[in-house]
Scaffold this motif. Structure first.
Motif, PDB file in Angstrom:
ATOM      1  N   PHE A  82      52.176 -74.338 -57.430  1.00 24.60           N
ATOM      2  CA  PHE A  82      53.430 -74.881 -56.318  1.00 24.60           C
ATOM      3  C   PHE A  82      54.161 -73.463 -56.396  1.00 24.60           C
ATOM      4  O   PHE A  82      54.699 -73.240 -55.154  1.00 24.60           O
ATOM      5  N   TYR A  83      54.695 -73.170 -57.237  1.00 32.06           N
ATOM      6  CA  TYR A  83      55.550 -71.797 -57.428  1.00 32.06           C
ATOM      7  C   TYR A  83      55.092 -70.648 -57.148  1.00 32.06           C
ATOM      8  O   TYR A  83      55.786 -69.574 -57.078  1.00 32.06           O
ATOM      9  N   ALA A  84      53.639 -70.645 -56.933  1.00 31.08           N
ATOM     10  CA  ALA A  84      53.303 -69.470 -56.446  1.00 31.08           C
ATOM     11  C   ALA A  84      52.852 -69.055 -55.022  1.00 31.08           C
ATOM     12  O   ALA A  84      52.525 -68.229 -54.367  1.00 31.08           O
ATOM     13  N   VAL A  85      53.074 -70.281 -54.197  1.00 28.32           N
ATOM     14  CA  VAL A  85      52.726 -70.110 -52.636  1.00 28.32           C
ATOM     15  C   VAL A  85      53.756 -69.382 -52.166  1.00 28.32           C
ATOM     16  O   VAL A  85      53.083 -68.591 -51.379  1.00 28.32           O
ATOM     17  N   LEU A  86      54.718 -69.245 -52.272  1.00 30.61           N
ATOM     18  CA  LEU A  86      55.972 -68.535 -51.400  1.00 30.61           C
ATOM     19  C   LEU A  86      55.573 -67.057 -51.943  1.00 30.61           C
ATOM     20  O   LEU A  86      55.524 -66.133 -51.085  1.00 30.61           O
ATOM     21  N   PRO A  87      55.689 -66.613 -53.355  1.00 31.62           N
ATOM     22  CA  PRO A  87      55.224 -65.450 -53.689  1.00 31.62           C
ATOM     23  C   PRO A  87      54.063 -64.761 -53.056  1.00 31.62           C
ATOM     24  O   PRO A  87      53.897 -63.474 -52.683  1.00 31.62           O
ATOM     25  N   ALA A  88      52.969 -65.389 -52.940  1.00 30.27           N
ATOM     26  CA  ALA A  88      51.641 -65.313 -52.433  1.00 30.27           C
ATOM     27  C   ALA A  88      51.907 -64.654 -51.106  1.00 30.27           C
ATOM     28  O   ALA A  88      51.224 -63.837 -50.761  1.00 30.27           O
ATOM     29  N   TRP A  89      52.258 -65.446 -50.168  1.00 30.62           N
ATOM     30  CA  TRP A  89      52.347 -65.227 -48.670  1.00 30.62           C
ATOM     31  C   TRP A  89      53.605 -64.303 -48.509  1.00 30.62           C
ATOM     32  O   TRP A  89      53.418 -63.136 -47.691  1.00 30.62           O
ATOM     33  N   LEU A  90      54.447 -63.978 -49.137  1.00 25.20           N
ATOM     34  CA  LEU A  90      55.547 -62.981 -49.242  1.00 25.20           C
ATOM     35  C   LEU A  90      54.766 -61.422 -49.529  1.00 25.20           C
ATOM     36  O   LEU A  90      54.922 -60.512 -48.973  1.00 25.20           O
ATOM     37  N   TYR A  91      53.658 -61.556 -50.623  1.00 20.97           N
ATOM     38  CA  TYR A  91      52.807 -60.680 -50.779  1.00 20.97           C
ATOM     39  C   TYR A  91      52.138 -60.049 -49.460  1.00 20.97           C
ATOM     40  O   TYR A  91      51.931 -59.018 -49.343  1.00 20.97           O
ATOM     41  N   VAL A  92      51.430 -61.011 -49.059  1.00 23.03           N
ATOM     42  CA  VAL A  92      50.417 -60.657 -47.887  1.00 23.03           C
ATOM     43  C   VAL A  92      51.393 -60.306 -46.684  1.00 23.03           C
ATOM     44  O   VAL A  92      50.978 -59.316 -45.837  1.00 23.03           O
ATOM     45  N   TRP A  93      52.835 -60.719 -46.515  1.00 27.44           N
ATOM     46  CA  TRP A  93      53.643 -60.416 -45.366  1.00 27.44           C
ATOM     47  C   TRP A  93      54.084 -58.857 -45.952  1.00 27.44           C
ATOM     48  O   TRP A  93      54.012 -57.994 -44.560  1.00 27.44           O
ATOM     49  N   PHE A  94      54.378 -58.423 -46.718  1.00 30.34           N
ATOM     50  CA  PHE A  94      54.665 -57.091 -47.387  1.00 30.34           C
ATOM     51  C   PHE A  94      53.279 -56.062 -47.240  1.00 30.34           C
ATOM     52  O   PHE A  94      53.738 -54.900 -46.465  1.00 30.34           O
ATOM     53  N   LEU A  95      52.120 -56.604 -47.240  1.00 26.02           N
ATOM     54  CA  LEU A  95      51.268 -55.743 -47.213  1.00 26.02           C
ATOM     55  C   LEU A  95      51.007 -55.492 -45.901  1.00 26.02           C
ATOM     56  O   LEU A  95      50.353 -54.515 -45.077  1.00 26.02           O
TER      57      LEU A  95
END
Length: 302
Positions: free
Chosen positions: A41-54
């Protein structure tokens, strides 16, 4: 020259060790499912922020998902949850350590599934390295119970052992499925392939576990939200570990990655010896030595 997947895998093992240590703080406040749900649950936002950064800052092109990708991603996410659930189920048995030991056959099973599903080559030297490390894990496990190695081997047909083997199989299928999902996206950007796969799988796992907990453990989702301070750190460290695992497995054979990932046991041993001043038996020291030896043999044969 050190291949890129090696430091990435070591970083994955370190972050996973950190996540596990942090997760222990939540077990007194949450159920087993609740503590597991936190990592998704708490990894969803960081994971998508990582994709956005890439995509926006590194300039990598966003992959175009398709049916085969979602099939592999769903299989990987489901088998990872099943593997974790089987491990948790093992704690209900008196000799759960036997089952936990057999779950460590994950690396061997990942090698087999990698050959069957993806046709990933496996050198004889790498297979020897995997077996050396497994014997090391066996020795470490045997040192912690009265039955010893003989008891573990003789317990092969017991229920805990069979559950452990099933857990290891699920972990093996999961690792290979994640690699297959990332590779199916095509393109040259392995970072965005791995990151996008992680982001999608995290959403799938969060949705599946949320539905289960709402039906079977009412109140746990509220408890997860209430403990957001520690849970958010768990999710972030878990996401970092998963991002490294997914990236390494996109670059290299999943069996090799999981075999090198056993360096996590060395981190755990070092922490218990140098930080907590815990003494280790000769059997444990021999086991750690074999794990390290297996890792060296693996690196020399890749």
């Amino acid at each position: 020259m050190i291949e890129l997947w090696i430091p990435i895998t070591v970083a994955a093992a370190f972050c996973q060790n950190l996540r596990s240590a942090l997760q222990k703080h939540l077990t007194s406040k949450l159920s087993t499912s609740g503590a597991t749900f936190v990592r998704f649950f708490y990894a969803v936002l960081p994971a998508w922020l990582y994709v956005w950064f890439l995509r926006d800052f590194v300039g990598l092109e966003m992959p175009e998902p398709h049916a085969l990708f979602f099939a592999y991603a769903a299989l990987g996410g489901a088998t990872q949850i099943a593997a974790t659930a089987l491990l948790v189920y093992l704690f209900a048995f008196r000799n759960f350590a036997v089952g936990t030991t057999y779950s460590k056959t994950e690396t061997v099973q990942a090698a087999i599934f990698g050959i069957v599903i993806l046709g990933d080559p496996l050198t004889a030297g790498a297979m020897v390295a995997i077996m050396i490390s497994f014997v090391g894990v066996l020795a470490i496990s045997a040192a912690k119970q009265a039955a010893g190695i003989k008891g573990i081997v003789l317990s092969l047909t017991s229920k805990p052992a069979l559950i452990g083997l099933a857990s290891g199989a699920c972990f093996g299928v999961s690792a290979v499925s994640y690699r297959a999902a990332s590779l199916s996206l095509g393109g040259e950007g392995f970072l965005i392939q791995a990151g996008f796969t992680l982001a999608c799988v995290t959403i799938m796992q969060t949705a599946a576990m949320a539905a289960y907990m709402r039906a079977r453990e009412p109140g746990q989702i509220t408890a997860v939200l209430r403990n957001w301070k520690v849970a958010a750190v768990v999710g972030l460290s878990g996401m970092a570990a998963s991002a490294c695992w997914f990236t390494a497995m996109t670059i290299q054979n999943a069996a090799y990655v999981r075999a090198l990932g056993q360096i996590e046991l060395v981190f755990t041993f070092a922490a218990s010896y140098f930080i907590f001043k815990e003494k280790s038996s000769r059997m444990e020291l021999a086991g750690i030595g074999l794990v390290v030896a297996g890792i060296f043999v693996l690196l020399l044969n890749t």
